[in-house]
Design a protein around this motif. Structure first.
Motif, PDB file in Angstrom:
ATOM      1  N   TYR A   4      12.710  -9.512  -6.451  1.00 51.86           N
ATOM      2  CA  TYR A   4      12.753  -8.060  -6.372  1.00 51.86           C
ATOM      3  C   TYR A   4      11.562  -7.433  -7.107  1.00 51.86           C
ATOM      4  CZ  TYR A   4      17.467  -8.708  -4.640  1.00 51.86           C
ATOM      5  OH  TYR A   4      18.544  -9.092  -3.910  1.00 51.86           O
ATOM      6  N   GLY A   5      11.226  -7.991  -8.237  1.00 46.37           N
ATOM      7  CA  GLY A   5      10.066  -7.501  -8.980  1.00 46.37           C
ATOM      8  C   GLY A   5       8.770  -7.712  -8.218  1.00 46.37           C
ATOM      9  N   ILE A   6       8.642  -8.860  -7.566  1.00 44.03           N
ATOM     10  CA  ILE A   6       7.440  -9.143  -6.779  1.00 44.03           C
ATOM     11  C   ILE A   6       7.333  -8.187  -5.604  1.00 44.03           C
ATOM     12  CG2 ILE A   6       6.351 -10.860  -5.286  1.00 44.03           C
ATOM     13  CD1 ILE A   6       7.446 -13.008  -7.223  1.00 44.03           C
ATOM     14  N   CYS A   7       8.449  -7.965  -4.887  1.00 40.56           N
ATOM     15  CA  CYS A   7       8.448  -7.033  -3.748  1.00 40.56           C
ATOM     16  C   CYS A   7       8.100  -5.624  -4.205  1.00 40.56           C
ATOM     17  CB  CYS A   7       9.795  -7.038  -3.047  1.00 40.56           C
ATOM     18  SG  CYS A   7      10.097  -8.508  -2.067  1.00 40.56           S
ATOM     19  N   LEU A   8       8.681  -5.190  -5.303  1.00 42.29           N
ATOM     20  CA  LEU A   8       8.399  -3.858  -5.834  1.00 42.29           C
ATOM     21  C   LEU A   8       6.921  -3.726  -6.216  1.00 42.29           C
ATOM     22  CD1 LEU A   8       9.632  -1.144  -6.667  1.00 42.29           C
ATOM     23  CD2 LEU A   8       9.974  -2.135  -8.931  1.00 42.29           C
ATOM     24  N   ALA A   9       6.360  -4.746  -6.824  1.00 42.37           N
ATOM     25  CA  ALA A   9       4.946  -4.719  -7.205  1.00 42.37           C
ATOM     26  C   ALA A   9       4.044  -4.649  -5.978  1.00 42.37           C
ATOM     27  CB  ALA A   9       4.605  -5.945  -8.046  1.00 42.37           C
ATOM     28  N   PHE A  10       4.363  -5.430  -4.939  1.00 41.36           N
ATOM     29  CA  PHE A  10       3.528  -5.407  -3.741  1.00 41.36           C
ATOM     30  C   PHE A  10       3.631  -4.071  -3.002  1.00 41.36           C
ATOM     31  CE2 PHE A  10       3.342 -10.166  -3.854  1.00 41.36           C
ATOM     32  CZ  PHE A  10       1.954 -10.237  -3.927  1.00 41.36           C
ATOM     33  N   PHE A  11       4.825  -3.471  -2.969  1.00 39.73           N
ATOM     34  CA  PHE A  11       4.951  -2.142  -2.369  1.00 39.73           C
ATOM     35  C   PHE A  11       4.121  -1.125  -3.142  1.00 39.73           C
ATOM     36  CE2 PHE A  11       8.904  -3.497  -0.125  1.00 39.73           C
ATOM     37  CZ  PHE A  11       8.496  -3.100   1.143  1.00 39.73           C
ATOM     38  N   GLY A  12       4.131  -1.200  -4.447  1.00 36.59           N
ATOM     39  CA  GLY A  12       3.338  -0.294  -5.270  1.00 36.59           C
ATOM     40  C   GLY A  12       1.849  -0.482  -5.062  1.00 36.59           C
ATOM     41  N   ILE A  13       1.403  -1.731  -5.002  1.00 33.81           N
ATOM     42  CA  ILE A  13      -0.019  -2.015  -4.776  1.00 33.81           C
ATOM     43  C   ILE A  13      -0.448  -1.530  -3.400  1.00 33.81           C
ATOM     44  CG2 ILE A  13      -1.684  -3.891  -4.442  1.00 33.81           C
ATOM     45  CD1 ILE A  13      -0.115  -5.420  -6.640  1.00 33.81           C
ATOM     46  N   THR A  14       0.389  -1.760  -2.390  1.00 33.19           N
ATOM     47  CA  THR A  14       0.065  -1.314  -1.033  1.00 33.19           C
ATOM     48  C   THR A  14      -0.002   0.205  -0.962  1.00 33.19           C
ATOM     49  OG1 THR A  14       1.153  -3.257  -0.119  1.00 33.19           O
ATOM     50  CG2 THR A  14       0.778  -1.423   1.375  1.00 33.19           C
ATOM     51  N   GLY A  15       0.943   0.898  -1.554  1.00 30.50           N
ATOM     52  CA  GLY A  15       0.938   2.361  -1.551  1.00 30.50           C
ATOM     53  C   GLY A  15      -0.279   2.934  -2.246  1.00 30.50           C
ATOM     54  N   ALA A  16      -0.629   2.366  -3.387  1.00 28.93           N
ATOM     55  CA  ALA A  16      -1.809   2.837  -4.119  1.00 28.93           C
ATOM     56  C   ALA A  16      -3.087   2.566  -3.322  1.00 28.93           C
ATOM     57  CB  ALA A  16      -1.879   2.161  -5.478  1.00 28.93           C
ATOM     58  N   GLY A  17      -3.157   1.406  -2.664  1.00 21.58           N
ATOM     59  CA  GLY A  17      -4.337   1.086  -1.864  1.00 21.58           C
ATOM     60  C   GLY A  17      -4.492   2.009  -0.667  1.00 21.58           C
ATOM     61  N   LEU A  18      -3.387   2.283   0.029  1.00 17.48           N
ATOM     62  CA  LEU A  18      -3.455   3.191   1.178  1.00 17.48           C
ATOM     63  C   LEU A  18      -3.813   4.607   0.745  1.00 17.48           C
ATOM     64  CD1 LEU A  18      -0.430   2.003   3.332  1.00 17.48           C
ATOM     65  CD2 LEU A  18      -2.852   1.736   3.838  1.00 17.48           C
ATOM     66  N   SER A  19      -3.282   5.030  -0.399  1.00 16.55           N
ATOM     67  CA  SER A  19      -3.622   6.352  -0.914  1.00 16.55           C
ATOM     68  C   SER A  19      -5.107   6.443  -1.254  1.00 16.55           C
ATOM     69  CB  SER A  19      -2.783   6.640  -2.156  1.00 16.55           C
ATOM     70  OG  SER A  19      -3.156   7.850  -2.735  1.00 16.55           O
ATOM     71  N   LYS A  20      -5.646   5.403  -1.857  1.00 16.36           N
ATOM     72  CA  LYS A  20      -7.072   5.394  -2.212  1.00 16.36           C
ATOM     73  C   LYS A  20      -7.953   5.389  -0.962  1.00 16.36           C
ATOM     74  CE  LYS A  20     -10.466   5.189  -5.064  1.00 16.36           C
ATOM     75  NZ  LYS A  20     -10.824   6.367  -5.833  1.00 16.36           N
ATOM     76  N   ILE A  21      -7.573   4.615   0.052  1.00 25.35           N
ATOM     77  CA  ILE A  21      -8.351   4.574   1.299  1.00 25.35           C
ATOM     78  C   ILE A  21      -8.342   5.942   1.971  1.00 25.35           C
ATOM     79  CG2 ILE A  21      -8.360   3.634   3.640  1.00 25.35           C
ATOM     80  CD1 ILE A  21      -7.501   0.966   2.424  1.00 25.35           C
ATOM     81  N   ARG A  22      -7.171   6.592   2.012  1.00 26.99           N
ATOM     82  CA  ARG A  22      -7.088   7.924   2.617  1.00 26.99           C
ATOM     83  C   ARG A  22      -7.927   8.920   1.835  1.00 26.99           C
ATOM     84  NH1 ARG A  22      -1.284   9.480   3.274  1.00 26.99           N
ATOM     85  NH2 ARG A  22      -1.386   7.879   4.870  1.00 26.99           N
ATOM     86  N   ASN A  23      -7.946   8.795   0.513  1.00 32.08           N
ATOM     87  CA  ASN A  23      -8.752   9.662  -0.323  1.00 32.08           C
ATOM     88  C   ASN A  23     -10.240   9.462  -0.034  1.00 32.08           C
ATOM     89  OD1 ASN A  23     -10.071  10.974  -2.426  1.00 32.08           O
ATOM     90  ND2 ASN A  23      -8.467  10.519  -3.884  1.00 32.08           N
TER      91      ASN A  23
END
Length: 86
Positions: free
Chosen positions: A11-30
């Protein structure tokens, strides 16, 4: 009786990967928006003005304060011509 931490690792690994993916997509959109926040509810007028800004500056969200258009812009008409109905 406690829960062993090994059961919570996936669960911790999944949560971390979702967070990393969200931050990466936000940065790309920015980055794609020239460092500005993404726009929502863009209507025809906004699209037209963003197209004009793209033709003036090269960026979709870029703006310029020069009173005179760059050379060649007078021939770079962004208006679409209607097709004849006849």
């Amino acid at each position: 009786m406690g829960v062993p931490f090994e059961a919570l690792l996936p669960y911790g690994i999944c949560l971390a990967f979702f967070g990393i993916t969200g931050a990466g997509l936000s940065k790309i959109r920015n980055i794609q928006n020239g460092g500005k926040r993404a726009r929502h509810s863009v209507d025809q007028w906004d699209r037209q003005m963003m197209d004009r800004d793209r033709r003036l500056t090269g960026w979709l969200r870029g703006q310029v304060d020069r009173p005179i258009a760059p050379a060649g812009f007078e021939y770079s008409n962004g208006w679409r011509v209607e097709k004849n109905l006849h």
